[in-house]
Design a protein around this motif. Sequence first.
Motif, PDB file in Angstrom:
ATOM      1  N   GLN A   4       0.857  -1.182   0.000  1.00 54.71           N
ATOM      2  CA  GLN A   4       0.000   0.000   0.000  1.00 54.71           C
ATOM      3  C   GLN A   4       0.894   1.233   0.000  1.00 54.71           C
ATOM      4  N   LEU A   5       0.517   2.216  -0.790  1.00 53.53           N
ATOM      5  CA  LEU A   5       1.322   3.422  -0.964  1.00 53.53           C
ATOM      6  C   LEU A   5       0.502   4.651  -0.596  1.00 53.53           C
ATOM      7  N   TYR A  29       1.631  -1.407  -8.342  1.00 50.87           N
ATOM      8  CA  TYR A  29       0.868  -0.808  -7.256  1.00 50.87           C
ATOM      9  C   TYR A  29       0.981   0.712  -7.332  1.00 50.87           C
ATOM     10  N   TRP A  30      -0.141   1.349  -6.998  1.00 47.56           N
ATOM     11  CA  TRP A  30      -0.211   2.798  -7.131  1.00 47.56           C
ATOM     12  C   TRP A  30      -0.810   3.413  -5.877  1.00 47.56           C
ATOM     13  N   MET A  83      10.701   1.877  -7.410  1.00 44.11           N
ATOM     14  CA  MET A  83       9.670   2.879  -7.152  1.00 44.11           C
ATOM     15  C   MET A  83       9.686   3.946  -8.237  1.00 44.11           C
ATOM     16  N   GLY A  84       8.494   4.433  -8.534  1.00 42.09           N
ATOM     17  CA  GLY A  84       8.389   5.472  -9.545  1.00 42.09           C
ATOM     18  C   GLY A  84       7.471   6.587  -9.107  1.00 42.09           C
ATOM     19  N   TRP A  85       7.645   7.739  -9.731  1.00 43.10           N
ATOM     20  CA  TRP A  85       6.733   8.875  -9.575  1.00 43.10           C
ATOM     21  C   TRP A  85       6.167   9.207 -10.953  1.00 43.10           C
ATOM     22  N   PHE A  86       4.858   9.428 -10.970  1.00 42.42           N
ATOM     23  CA  PHE A  86       4.155   9.822 -12.175  1.00 42.42           C
ATOM     24  C   PHE A  86       3.291  11.029 -11.850  1.00 42.42           C
ATOM     25  N   ARG A  87       2.801  11.687 -12.873  1.00 39.14           N
ATOM     26  CA  ARG A  87       1.881  12.801 -12.640  1.00 39.14           C
ATOM     27  C   ARG A  87       0.838  12.862 -13.734  1.00 39.14           C
ATOM     28  N   GLN A  88      -0.286  13.447 -13.374  1.00 39.04           N
ATOM     29  CA  GLN A  88      -1.367  13.630 -14.341  1.00 39.04           C
ATOM     30  C   GLN A  88      -1.966  15.007 -14.160  1.00 39.04           C
ATOM     31  N   ALA A  89      -1.855  15.791 -15.196  1.00 36.39           N
ATOM     32  CA  ALA A  89      -2.437  17.124 -15.204  1.00 36.39           C
ATOM     33  C   ALA A  89      -3.864  17.052 -15.738  1.00 36.39           C
TER      34      ALA A  89
END
Length: 120
Positions: free
Chosen positions: A3-4, A109-110, A34-40
């Motif tokens: 869980q994140l 997992y997100w 581990m990764g970081w993503f973004r959504q505008a």
Amino acid sequence: QVQLVESGGGLVQAGGSMRLSCVASGRAFSTYAMGWFRQAPGKEREFVSAISRSGSTKYYSDSAKGRFTISRDNAKNTVYLQMNSLKPVDTAVYYCAAGGQLSYHEYDYWGQGTQVTVSS
């Protein structure tokens, strides 16, 4: 299963800095890249940065290079994204993700995301 939970988002002026954190619970954190993503708004989710299990290898998008730094503390089950020189175009919901292999897009997992808003 893991869980994140992301934190650290908010409102910042252009040129400012912000540090995002993502705490993981469940299966051993150190076994995940581990990764970081973004959504505008109105846009597809995009890759920002990723870090290998040990932290020795890091990936960055072109927009993140030179401004953002990813790091992790396996003892604290936490991955960080230090963001400097923020721009209004960085405004987005930022998500952390966990996966078996370091990747630009394949994660299992997100988290639920944290909003980052950069004002001009």
